[in-house]
Structure formats: C-alpha cells, structure tokens
Design a protein around this motif. Structure first.
Motif, mmCIF file in Angstrom:
data_model
loop_
_atom_site.group_PDB
_atom_site.id
_atom_site.type_symbol
_atom_site.label_atom_id
_atom_site.label_comp_id
_atom_site.label_asym_id
_atom_site.label_seq_id
_atom_site.Cartn_x
_atom_site.Cartn_y
_atom_site.Cartn_z
ATOM 1 N N LEU A 1 9.900 -6.483 2.596
ATOM 2 C CA LEU A 1 8.732 -6.283 3.471
ATOM 3 C C LEU A 1 8.311 -4.826 3.459
ATOM 4 O O LEU A 1 7.151 -4.487 3.356
ATOM 5 N N THR A 2 9.283 -3.955 3.608
ATOM 6 C CA THR A 2 8.971 -2.537 3.775
ATOM 7 C C THR A 2 10.180 -1.674 3.426
ATOM 8 O O THR A 2 11.304 -2.182 3.323
ATOM 9 N N ASP A 3 9.915 -0.389 3.282
ATOM 10 C CA ASP A 3 11.007 0.571 3.127
ATOM 11 C C ASP A 3 11.145 1.363 4.432
ATOM 12 O O ASP A 3 11.709 2.438 4.451
ATOM 13 N N HIS B 1 -6.987 5.295 3.978
ATOM 14 C CA HIS B 1 -6.404 5.104 5.312
ATOM 15 C C HIS B 1 -5.039 4.432 5.232
ATOM 16 O O HIS B 1 -4.708 3.788 4.243
ATOM 17 N N PHE B 2 -4.235 4.613 6.252
ATOM 18 C CA PHE B 2 -3.104 3.714 6.488
ATOM 19 C C PHE B 2 -3.446 2.953 7.768
ATOM 20 O O PHE B 2 -4.171 3.463 8.618
ATOM 21 N N THR B 3 -2.924 1.727 7.899
ATOM 22 C CA THR B 3 -3.339 0.850 9.011
ATOM 23 C C THR B 3 -3.224 1.525 10.385
ATOM 24 O O THR B 3 -4.171 1.524 11.166
ATOM 25 N N THR B 4 -2.063 2.123 10.645
ATOM 26 C CA THR B 4 -1.858 2.706 11.981
ATOM 27 C C THR B 4 -2.718 3.956 12.184
ATOM 28 O O THR B 4 -3.200 4.216 13.285
ATOM 29 N N THR B 5 -2.918 4.705 11.108
ATOM 30 C CA THR B 5 -3.746 5.920 11.187
ATOM 31 C C THR B 5 -5.163 5.547 11.599
ATOM 32 O O THR B 5 -5.750 6.133 12.517
ATOM 33 N N SER C 1 4.973 10.965 5.082
ATOM 34 C CA SER C 1 5.900 9.840 5.193
ATOM 35 C C SER C 1 6.451 9.430 3.823
ATOM 36 O O SER C 1 7.627 9.132 3.671
ATOM 37 N N LEU C 2 5.580 9.442 2.814
ATOM 38 C CA LEU C 2 6.014 9.036 1.467
ATOM 39 C C LEU C 2 6.154 10.253 0.546
ATOM 40 O O LEU C 2 5.913 10.170 -0.660
ATOM 41 N N LEU C 3 6.539 11.372 1.147
ATOM 42 C CA LEU C 3 6.651 12.630 0.393
ATOM 43 C C LEU C 3 7.598 12.517 -0.811
ATOM 44 O O LEU C 3 7.299 13.018 -1.888
ATOM 45 N N GLY D 1 7.743 -10.309 1.064
ATOM 46 C CA GLY D 1 6.871 -9.180 0.753
ATOM 47 C C GLY D 1 5.898 -8.975 1.902
ATOM 48 O O GLY D 1 5.998 -9.625 2.940
ATOM 49 N N MET D 2 4.954 -8.084 1.696
ATOM 50 C CA MET D 2 3.969 -7.810 2.748
ATOM 51 C C MET D 2 2.545 -7.975 2.214
ATOM 52 O O MET D 2 2.228 -7.473 1.138
ATOM 53 N N GLU D 3 1.736 -8.672 2.987
ATOM 54 C CA GLU D 3 0.322 -8.802 2.665
ATOM 55 C C GLU D 3 -0.334 -7.436 2.763
ATOM 56 O O GLU D 3 -0.166 -6.747 3.766
HETATM 57 N N1 F0G Z 1 1.898 6.803 7.349
HETATM 58 C C1 F0G Z 1 2.291 6.127 6.259
HETATM 59 C C2 F0G Z 1 1.865 6.604 4.911
HETATM 60 C C3 F0G Z 1 3.104 5.003 6.401
HETATM 61 O O1 F0G Z 1 3.481 4.349 5.309
HETATM 62 C C4 F0G Z 1 3.503 4.592 7.689
HETATM 63 C C5 F0G Z 1 4.312 3.399 7.876
HETATM 64 C C6 F0G Z 1 3.067 5.336 8.801
HETATM 65 C C7 F0G Z 1 2.266 6.435 8.588
HETATM 66 C C8 F0G Z 1 3.446 4.945 10.195
HETATM 67 O O2 F0G Z 1 4.778 5.240 10.405
HETATM 68 O O3 F0G Z 1 5.839 3.013 10.870
HETATM 69 O O4 F0G Z 1 6.973 5.154 11.517
HETATM 70 O O5 F0G Z 1 4.974 4.382 12.739
HETATM 71 N N2 F0G Z 1 4.468 2.523 6.991
HETATM 72 C C9 F0G Z 1 5.285 1.323 7.102
HETATM 73 C C10 F0G Z 1 5.140 0.482 5.869
HETATM 74 C C11 F0G Z 1 5.076 0.555 8.348
HETATM 75 O O6 F0G Z 1 5.719 -0.608 5.873
HETATM 76 O O7 F0G Z 1 4.520 0.872 4.893
HETATM 77 P P1 F0G Z 1 5.691 4.393 11.446
#
Ligand code: F0G
Length: 482
Positions: free
Chosen positions: A57-59, A131-135, A225-227, A386-388
């Motif tokens: 699903l995720t790392d 974008h990332f979803t949460t951002t 996050s993915l540095l 996996g993840m959609e």
């Molecule tokens: N930014 C990036 C690039 C991310 O991949 C994630 C999280 C976050 C911010 C948010 O961080 O989960 O600690 O609040 N990505 C996870 C994923 C959820 O499955 O790709 P978080």
C-alpha cells in the motif's frame, strides 16, 4: 549497492542487509480474498492487515528499522518539555540540513497544516511541481488554489526523462507574471514526486527555481518526505554529483530553499515529521502553531521513542547501501512487468512500481475508477495490496462533476528493506496472470462517497459480477493453489 557486478552478467538486485526479526504473513485462498475485498468496499485502504499477503500500500511508517534504531528507542528521555531526545534529534537535523531552526510535528500533513496556515491566503496560488493529496487538501481548505508546473513529459507514462519531477521554468515564469508575486503563497517542490510515479527533481532545476523565487521574493518550500529516493537518482543520473557525498547534496538542496518539511514515516524510517528553516520570520510565524496543534515544542506530537528512532534513521539514510534498496527493487519489478508487455511508469522512480491502469484495462472508463478496480483485482489475484492513484484519489469539481486524473495508476510501494526478491517475482507472476485475463476486470461505483479525500474511507461496489468471474478463472488456471 546498485553497481555490484555479477560474474554471470545478470543484473540482480542484492540486499545489503540481513533479516534478524521477521513477521509471519498469511496468504488466504482466493475465494476468501474476494470476500475480504468486498467487505472492504473495494477500497484497499479498508482491508485488514491480517488478510494481506504482501502489503505494498505504502512505504509510510512501515519501513524496516535497523538494530541501532531499536536500541536508540530504549534510551529515550521521556519529558513533556526539554527532553534530551529532542535535542539529540534537533542536532542531527541541523547537521544534515545545515538549517537554523527545527519545529517538530506528528507527521507530514501536520507540517503542511502549519505551513499552509502560516502562508496561504484565500485565493492565493501555491505553485508546485505536482500536488500530493494531503498538501492540496490543506491549501484548498484555506481557500488557496494550486497550480502544477511539471512539463508535459512528466505526465507521460512512457518516458526516458531522468528528472520528471522538474518544474517547467517557462510555466513558472508565466504563472508568476499572471498571478503577480503578491498573490502567490509559496512555490513548493516535492522531492521524489509521489503522484507522478516517484519521479525525482534535478539539482539544476532546484537551482533555477530558487534563483527565480529569491529574485521575486517568493517563499520556496521543499517537501523532503521522499528525499532519499531523490538523492539516489541525483547520485546516479547526474554526473556532477557522482563523487559528492549525500550530506553535501542534502545541504545544497537546503541552502536553496526557505522551508524544508518532511514526513519521517518515510524519511528516516520512523514515524513523525518536522519543519526546518533558517528564516526568523517564518520560524516565529510557524512556531506559535506547534503547541496549538501538535504539542509542546520539544515533542510536537511525537513519542520520544520515535524521535530517537528518527534521529538514528536520518543518519543511516545518508548511506547509498541503505537508500538504494528501494529504487533497485522498484526497477526490478518494473523490468519484469515491462518484459511481459505490462506498461508501468518509466523511467522507474523511487517509492514503488506504478502500473498504468489505462493500458491494463482500456475497457474500464475513467468514471468507473480503473485504477481502483485494478488494485482490487491485484488483491484478489495475489493477496497483494497496492494503492489507487487515479481518479478516485481526486476530489470532485465544485459542480459535482468528476475530475479525471492525469494518470490512472496503481502503486505497488516498496517499504524500505521489507520485501525479498522472490516476493517481487511472485508479484510479477500474479500480475502477468491478471494481465492475460484483463478483460474480466470491470469497473467500480460508489456506495458511500466522503466529500474530502474520498479515497481513504470511500466504499464501492463492482459494476457487474466481475470479481466472481476472476475467481473462477483463477481456480481454472491454478487448481488448488493459493
Ligand atoms: N508529502 C509526500 C510527498 C508524501 O508522500 C506524504 C505521504 C506526505 C507529504 C504526508 O505525510 O503521511 O506523514 O502525513 N505519503 C504517504 C503515501 C501517505 O502513502 O505516499 P504523512
């Protein structure tokens, strides 16, 4: 180590670690897997871990930790205010990034909350590579809008571009001109750009973007996050950095931006997060929100044990043997699938293997969520979660219409140093079987659709009874086998 040569000439990814603690996993019969998928509303987020064979699903928060990380957890200094643990972590972060201030937060999206709260004004634009979803959710929640500035090439599944996460400089200049610098909340660069397939950003691009932001007086934010994946690709794809150590590359990145934030559920193989800056104004603006939303300034919602693990994990992340593991396993799975005619995002990125659901199921319309359907089919076929990463992960437009995603992907993430090569081969094999029977896969429709980030908790059902047909075919081809 990525460049180890085998006498046989074969290119075999080699684990540079040994496994000293294990967790047993279960492979349920295919009928039971179908039942679990139905009970989870065809949403892989709602599956139970016990029922999953390979959890890709995720790392996030599920990376293997080292013996030194576990050892460090035992010496954590528990204190509401002023714990030694915090200062140890702060020292490590300041050393790695060479920045003046560190603010702790409980995970990546908490950092996004704080940064957005400090910088986003209604109608202001946040410009970013992608974008990332949460951002996006945090920015739009405050009335801001986002603009994505990757080049058209970055949205092509098949490509040879080494740094698809780069911002298109012409688009950036045009956007600054159109919006006016005062209506721009910040420019954001995401390392290892998640939603376009874990694609890296080049140092040249970061230097160019930084120069423009400094000239215009626009705040530049870096999502680290993915540095580690990004560092790996800078090392192996940019000859300028072939002999530069990872800390020096990291420090150069940090020197070019105003704010660095990260989820240490990814970076540092622990759980937690934080924000770094050297700018006094930005620091004081963001600092006041930490005790309000996260916790006191010396823990920010994290347990001291996790902070100790993070401090050690961050230092260990500056080692190519450690950080190369994920990208070389991703590449191995991508190559196995490509060899079988299955399209994945290329060049292989970090984070995971991203399978093109449009090519896999061209008969499923985007409005029936082909990536989500394919992710459900992976689970039924092999117990692989996996993840959609497609239309289901988008939010509807204001008028209620679907916002069709640029790419329909299923991500098979590689938690760091968790899976073995035989598990990679099993995954490729089950996906190849599914590909042969792909016309059996149908679409999905919502039964329950949350308004915000619907992919997390939404429930769906199949259009027609395709999961039954898939199970029947599985039994035909595999007999009694799981
Ligand atoms: N930014 C990036 C690039 C991310 O991949 C994630 C999280 C976050 C911010 C948010 O961080 O989960 O600690 O609040 N990505 C996870 C994923 C959820 O499955 O790709 P978080």
């Amino acid at each position: 180590m990525a460049n180890l040569k085998f006498f046989s000439g074969e290119n075999i990814p080699l684990e540079m670690h040994k496994v000293r603690m294990v967790q047993k996993i279960n492979l349920l019969p295919v009928e039971k897997r179908m039942q679990c998928m139905a009970e989870a509303g065809y949403n892989t987020f709602l599956l139970k871990n016990y029922d999953i064979f390979l959890d890709m699903l995720t790392d996030s928060g599920v990376n293997a930790m080292s013996e030194n990380q576990y050892a460090a957890m035992l010496q954590a200094d528990d204190s509401y205010a002023g714990s030694q643990t915090f200062y140890r972590l702060e020292d490590v972060l300041k050393d790695i990034f060479a920045m003046k201030y560190f603010l702790p937060a409980h995970q990546g999206r908490a950092c996004e909350h704080i940064i957005s709260q400090a910088l986003v004004k209604p109608k202001s634009a946040a410009l970013m590579n992608y974008h990332f979803t949460t951002t996006k959710a945090h920015i739009t929640r405050l009335g801001g809008v986002i603009e994505e500035l990757v080049s058209a090439e970055a949205l092509k599944i098949q490509s040879t571009a080494p740094f698809k996460g780069d911002i298109d400089i012409d688009k950036l200049n045009e956007s600054i001109k159109r919006n006016g610098k005062d209506n721009i909340s910040f420019v954001r660069i995401e390392a290892g750009t998640n939603l376009i397939g874990g694609q890296p950003v080049s140092m040249k691009n970061l230097r160019d973007v930084s120069r423009i932001c400094r000239k215009e007086g626009i705040t530049l934010v870096y999502d680290a996050s993915l540095l580690t994946d990004n560092l790996y690709f800078i090392k192996i794809r940019d000859s300028e950095f072939k002999n530069t150590d990872l800390k020096a590359i990291t420090r150069e990145i940090a020197s070019l931006v105003d704010i660095v934030y990260f989820s240490s559920r990814k970076l540092g193989a622990a759980r937690g997060g934080g924000i770094l800056t050297s700018n006094d104004d930005l620091y004081f603006k963001m600092r006041e929100m930490v005790p309000l939303f996260e916790g006191f300034l010396t823990y920010g919602g994290m347990s001291v044990r996790e902070m100790e693990a993070m401090a050690v994990g961050l230092q260990e992340s500056l080692d190519m043997d450690v950080i190369s593991q994920t990208p070389i396993f991703v590449e191995a799975l991508c190559n196995e699938l490509l060899a079988k005619g299955i399209q994945v995002v290329t060049p292989p990125g970090g984070l995971g293997c991203h399978i093109d659901a449009k090519q896999f199921c061209p008969h499923v319309p985007q409005t029936q969520y082909p990536s989500a359907a394919l992710a459900s089919a992976f689970f039924i076929a092999g117990g692989i979660r996996g993840m959609e990463r497609g239309t289901l992960s988008e939010q509807r437009n204001d008028d209620g219409s679907e916002r069709l995603a640029d790419m329909e992907l299923v991500r098979l993430a590689f938690p760091k140093r968790v899976f073995t090569l035989s598990q990679v081969k099993y995954t490729a094999d089950r996906i190849a079987w599914l590909y042969k029977n792909r016309e059996l896969i149908g679409g999905l429709e919502f039964v329950e659709e949350p308004k915000v980030m619907r992919f997390f908790l939404g429930r769906l059902k199949p259009v027609g009874n395709w999961p039954d047909k898939l199970v029947q075919q599985f039994r035909k081809d595999f007999g009694e086998s799981l």
